[in-house]
Motif scaffolding. Sequence first.
Motif, PDB file in Angstrom:
ATOM      1  N   ARG A 204     -38.508  -5.988 -35.374  1.00  0.00           N
ATOM      2  CA  ARG A 204     -39.203  -6.774 -36.125  1.00  0.00           C
ATOM      3  C   ARG A 204     -38.749  -6.664 -37.671  1.00  0.00           C
ATOM      4  O   ARG A 204     -38.615  -7.376 -38.490  1.00  0.00           O
ATOM      5  CB  ARG A 204     -40.657  -6.450 -36.200  1.00  0.00           C
ATOM      6  N   GLU A 205     -38.513  -5.195 -37.954  1.00  0.00           N
ATOM      7  CA  GLU A 205     -37.906  -4.863 -39.458  1.00  0.00           C
ATOM      8  C   GLU A 205     -36.482  -5.032 -39.715  1.00  0.00           C
ATOM      9  O   GLU A 205     -35.869  -4.625 -40.582  1.00  0.00           O
ATOM     10  CB  GLU A 205     -38.328  -3.420 -39.842  1.00  0.00           C
ATOM     11  N   GLY A 206     -35.765  -5.532 -38.424  1.00  0.00           N
ATOM     12  CA  GLY A 206     -34.339  -5.899 -38.865  1.00  0.00           C
ATOM     13  C   GLY A 206     -33.308  -4.483 -38.371  1.00  0.00           C
ATOM     14  O   GLY A 206     -32.243  -4.686 -38.726  1.00  0.00           O
ATOM     15  N   TYR A 207     -33.829  -3.560 -37.954  1.00  0.00           N
ATOM     16  CA  TYR A 207     -32.914  -2.511 -37.639  1.00  0.00           C
ATOM     17  C   TYR A 207     -31.911  -2.863 -36.427  1.00  0.00           C
ATOM     18  O   TYR A 207     -31.135  -1.979 -36.326  1.00  0.00           O
ATOM     19  CB  TYR A 207     -33.642  -1.044 -37.720  1.00  0.00           C
ATOM     20  N   LEU A 208     -32.651  -3.402 -35.389  1.00  0.00           N
ATOM     21  CA  LEU A 208     -31.825  -3.887 -34.401  1.00  0.00           C
ATOM     22  C   LEU A 208     -31.682  -5.529 -34.529  1.00  0.00           C
ATOM     23  O   LEU A 208     -32.690  -5.947 -34.414  1.00  0.00           O
ATOM     24  CB  LEU A 208     -32.436  -3.445 -33.064  1.00  0.00           C
ATOM     25  N   ALA A 209     -30.558  -5.732 -34.620  1.00  0.00           N
ATOM     26  CA  ALA A 209     -30.294  -7.121 -34.801  1.00  0.00           C
ATOM     27  C   ALA A 209     -30.387  -8.102 -33.621  1.00  0.00           C
ATOM     28  O   ALA A 209     -30.946  -9.378 -33.702  1.00  0.00           O
ATOM     29  CB  ALA A 209     -28.746  -7.517 -35.346  1.00  0.00           C
ATOM     30  N   ASP A 210     -30.358  -7.419 -32.505  1.00  0.00           N
ATOM     31  CA  ASP A 210     -30.641  -8.262 -31.108  1.00  0.00           C
ATOM     32  C   ASP A 210     -31.421  -7.481 -30.455  1.00  0.00           C
ATOM     33  O   ASP A 210     -31.601  -6.315 -30.115  1.00  0.00           O
ATOM     34  CB  ASP A 210     -29.113  -8.262 -30.397  1.00  0.00           C
ATOM     35  N   ARG A 211     -32.473  -8.350 -29.648  1.00  0.00           N
ATOM     36  CA  ARG A 211     -33.508  -7.776 -28.997  1.00  0.00           C
ATOM     37  C   ARG A 211     -33.191  -7.207 -27.628  1.00  0.00           C
ATOM     38  O   ARG A 211     -33.724  -6.410 -26.859  1.00  0.00           O
ATOM     39  CB  ARG A 211     -34.492  -8.788 -28.782  1.00  0.00           C
ATOM     40  N   ASN A 212     -31.736  -7.804 -27.138  1.00  0.00           N
ATOM     41  CA  ASN A 212     -31.200  -7.242 -25.985  1.00  0.00           C
ATOM     42  C   ASN A 212     -30.943  -5.615 -25.836  1.00  0.00           C
ATOM     43  O   ASN A 212     -30.537  -5.195 -24.952  1.00  0.00           O
ATOM     44  CB  ASN A 212     -30.230  -8.213 -25.679  1.00  0.00           C
ATOM     45  N   TRP A 213     -30.636  -5.367 -27.060  1.00  0.00           N
ATOM     46  CA  TRP A 213     -30.549  -3.768 -27.090  1.00  0.00           C
ATOM     47  C   TRP A 213     -31.699  -2.888 -26.572  1.00  0.00           C
ATOM     48  O   TRP A 213     -31.501  -1.841 -26.086  1.00  0.00           O
ATOM     49  CB  TRP A 213     -30.449  -3.114 -28.414  1.00  0.00           C
ATOM     50  N   LEU A 214     -32.933  -3.690 -26.539  1.00  0.00           N
ATOM     51  CA  LEU A 214     -33.953  -2.811 -25.900  1.00  0.00           C
ATOM     52  C   LEU A 214     -34.007  -3.206 -24.292  1.00  0.00           C
ATOM     53  O   LEU A 214     -34.947  -2.829 -23.717  1.00  0.00           O
ATOM     54  CB  LEU A 214     -35.230  -3.416 -26.693  1.00  0.00           C
ATOM     55  N   ILE A 215     -33.028  -3.772 -23.907  1.00  0.00           N
ATOM     56  CA  ILE A 215     -33.023  -3.844 -22.387  1.00  0.00           C
ATOM     57  C   ILE A 215     -31.878  -3.231 -21.798  1.00  0.00           C
ATOM     58  O   ILE A 215     -30.741  -3.500 -22.052  1.00  0.00           O
ATOM     59  CB  ILE A 215     -33.150  -5.547 -21.854  1.00  0.00           C
ATOM     60  N   CYS A 216     -32.193  -2.293 -20.730  1.00  0.00           N
ATOM     61  CA  CYS A 216     -31.087  -1.919 -20.038  1.00  0.00           C
ATOM     62  C   CYS A 216     -30.318  -2.709 -19.133  1.00  0.00           C
ATOM     63  O   CYS A 216     -31.265  -3.286 -18.418  1.00  0.00           O
ATOM     64  CB  CYS A 216     -31.551  -0.494 -19.378  1.00  0.00           C
ATOM     65  N   PRO A 217     -29.023  -2.939 -19.137  1.00  0.00           N
ATOM     66  CA  PRO A 217     -28.302  -3.788 -18.308  1.00  0.00           C
ATOM     67  C   PRO A 217     -28.641  -3.577 -16.666  1.00  0.00           C
ATOM     68  O   PRO A 217     -28.399  -4.529 -16.121  1.00  0.00           O
ATOM     69  CB  PRO A 217     -26.756  -3.554 -18.710  1.00  0.00           C
ATOM     70  N   GLU A 218     -28.824  -2.625 -16.254  1.00  0.00           N
ATOM     71  CA  GLU A 218     -29.327  -2.532 -14.873  1.00  0.00           C
ATOM     72  C   GLU A 218     -30.629  -2.923 -14.428  1.00  0.00           C
ATOM     73  O   GLU A 218     -30.971  -3.048 -13.497  1.00  0.00           O
ATOM     74  CB  GLU A 218     -29.422  -0.765 -14.599  1.00  0.00           C
ATOM     75  N   TYR A 219     -31.370  -3.065 -15.429  1.00  0.00           N
ATOM     76  CA  TYR A 219     -32.855  -3.648 -15.029  1.00  0.00           C
ATOM     77  C   TYR A 219     -32.653  -5.111 -15.170  1.00  0.00           C
ATOM     78  O   TYR A 219     -32.342  -5.970 -15.780  1.00  0.00           O
ATOM     79  CB  TYR A 219     -33.973  -3.006 -16.307  1.00  0.00           C
ATOM     80  N   GLN A 220     -33.395  -5.564 -13.793  1.00  0.00           N
ATOM     81  CA  GLN A 220     -33.495  -7.173 -13.897  1.00  0.00           C
ATOM     82  C   GLN A 220     -34.817  -7.560 -14.089  1.00  0.00           C
ATOM     83  O   GLN A 220     -35.734  -7.773 -13.363  1.00  0.00           O
ATOM     84  CB  GLN A 220     -33.111  -7.595 -12.442  1.00  0.00           C
ATOM     85  N   VAL A 221     -34.709  -7.949 -15.683  1.00  0.00           N
ATOM     86  CA  VAL A 221     -36.087  -8.285 -16.124  1.00  0.00           C
ATOM     87  C   VAL A 221     -35.993  -9.484 -16.681  1.00  0.00           C
ATOM     88  O   VAL A 221     -34.809  -9.997 -17.224  1.00  0.00           O
ATOM     89  CB  VAL A 221     -36.702  -7.213 -16.784  1.00  0.00           C
ATOM     90  N   ALA A 222     -37.194 -10.156 -17.366  1.00  0.00           N
ATOM     91  CA  ALA A 222     -37.092 -11.318 -17.998  1.00  0.00           C
ATOM     92  C   ALA A 222     -36.576 -11.024 -19.531  1.00  0.00           C
ATOM     93  O   ALA A 222     -36.873  -9.891 -20.135  1.00  0.00           O
ATOM     94  CB  ALA A 222     -38.261 -11.940 -18.173  1.00  0.00           C
ATOM     95  N   THR A 223     -36.186 -12.023 -20.118  1.00  0.00           N
ATOM     96  CA  THR A 223     -35.646 -12.157 -21.632  1.00  0.00           C
ATOM     97  C   THR A 223     -36.951 -11.695 -22.302  1.00  0.00           C
ATOM     98  O   THR A 223     -37.867 -12.338 -22.295  1.00  0.00           O
ATOM     99  CB  THR A 223     -34.708 -13.233 -22.011  1.00  0.00           C
ATOM    100  N   GLY A 224     -36.921 -10.681 -23.096  1.00  0.00           N
ATOM    101  CA  GLY A 224     -38.064 -10.614 -24.130  1.00  0.00           C
ATOM    102  C   GLY A 224     -38.540  -9.283 -23.639  1.00  0.00           C
ATOM    103  O   GLY A 224     -39.642  -8.644 -24.403  1.00  0.00           O
ATOM    104  N   SER A 225     -38.337  -8.526 -22.738  1.00  0.00           N
ATOM    105  CA  SER A 225     -38.920  -7.464 -22.065  1.00  0.00           C
ATOM    106  C   SER A 225     -38.377  -6.358 -22.840  1.00  0.00           C
ATOM    107  O   SER A 225     -37.305  -6.377 -23.797  1.00  0.00           O
ATOM    108  CB  SER A 225     -38.723  -7.255 -20.811  1.00  0.00           C
ATOM    109  N   CYS A 226     -38.924  -5.156 -22.558  1.00  0.00           N
ATOM    110  CA  CYS A 226     -38.203  -4.050 -23.182  1.00  0.00           C
ATOM    111  C   CYS A 226     -38.331  -2.671 -22.163  1.00  0.00           C
ATOM    112  O   CYS A 226     -39.382  -2.379 -21.651  1.00  0.00           O
ATOM    113  CB  CYS A 226     -38.993  -3.361 -24.402  1.00  0.00           C
ATOM    114  N   THR A 227     -37.085  -2.489 -21.820  1.00  0.00           N
ATOM    115  CA  THR A 227     -37.106  -1.370 -20.572  1.00  0.00           C
ATOM    116  C   THR A 227     -37.049   0.039 -20.833  1.00  0.00           C
ATOM    117  O   THR A 227     -37.328   0.946 -20.051  1.00  0.00           O
ATOM    118  CB  THR A 227     -35.863  -1.525 -19.658  1.00  0.00           C
ATOM    119  N   TYR A 228     -37.024   0.378 -22.289  1.00  0.00           N
ATOM    120  CA  TYR A 228     -36.961   1.580 -22.908  1.00  0.00           C
ATOM    121  C   TYR A 228     -38.418   2.138 -23.215  1.00  0.00           C
ATOM    122  O   TYR A 228     -39.198   1.084 -23.497  1.00  0.00           O
ATOM    123  CB  TYR A 228     -35.974   1.919 -23.791  1.00  0.00           C
ATOM    124  N   GLN A 229     -38.694   3.318 -23.304  1.00  0.00           N
ATOM    125  CA  GLN A 229     -40.100   3.741 -23.779  1.00  0.00           C
ATOM    126  C   GLN A 229     -39.971   4.831 -24.737  1.00  0.00           C
ATOM    127  O   GLN A 229     -39.148   5.742 -24.599  1.00  0.00           O
ATOM    128  CB  GLN A 229     -41.091   4.107 -22.707  1.00  0.00           C
TER     129      GLN A 229
END
Length: 318
Positions: A204-229
């Motif tokens: 939200r504050e622009g420190y990550l330009a792409d939201r896909n950085w919050l999705i691990c490539p090994e997880y089969q989830v919908a776009t917009g999810s966050c696989t890290y906690q």
Amino acid sequence: MIRFRCPNCDARMEVDESFAGRPARCATCGADLAVPRTGEPDTSITPLEPAGPSGPTTVHIGDETIEVVPPVETMAVVSVVFLGASSASVFVIGLGRFVTDPWMIGPIIGALLALLGAMTAVPAYHSIRRSRGRKRGKLLAVIGMIGGAALTLGFGTVAAVKIINNLWLHPSCEDNLGKIYAALRQYAERHDGKIPKDLEVLVREGYLADRNWLICPEYQVATGSCTYQMAISPGIDINLNNRGVFPPSLMIVSDGAPYDSHPDGLVRALLLDGTIQKVPVDRWERYRREQGQLWESIRAALKSQAAQPGAAPGGSTP
């Protein structure tokens, strides 16, 4: 050869000219008839020349003139429908973002549908040509062949680029965690050493330009999810400036459930010093308990630090 029709059932017959004027029997309905002599009309229905290879045909029935329009070849229509479905699927999946990497899945489905359209158009085109004007839809068949080939090539190229990017160029889970750590450090530099408790803040504050950085490539989830906690204990704010309280081995981010998503059976944990710890799945719960004990010692250290007169606050506790 003499060609004529049965006056009873209108079946088409063809005999040698030597049978002209002789009696015969219709092979279709069994009616007795006479073979017309050479030069006699084949039937009372006299067709004229077609208006074009796929246009209407004018026939005379007695004193009445009827214009007969040939039917459209069904496969030609189906091929164009495939092309429409191909383009629609790409944009619906791509813009809808229902799946991970929609601009790879959409073009794959689109290319397959376009290929079906092109394959359907080829026999449709040949069927129309062989019909000699009895079927229409040659233009649709041509559109199906050319459009299907173009869309297959275009969507297939997009899908191939995305697949190559995912297999060889796509960042790994470690790359993602490294990017997240860099964003956390940048956030801390602008917030007096504190890091956020929600990774969504980094986007939200622009420190990550792409939201896909919050999705691990090994997880089969919908776009917009966050696989890290985030792995921060409730009620405690991590302050990178207070290095005496927060040890480098403290886990701050980890993979989310399901923890067995990685093929190697290891769960990734991002530590406070930027190290990525890989923990076997069967030891993950034990590792989390050890981290919980570490957080309890941090809580006690913060309380002790806060009780000292003139001590600078390095974190907050309940």
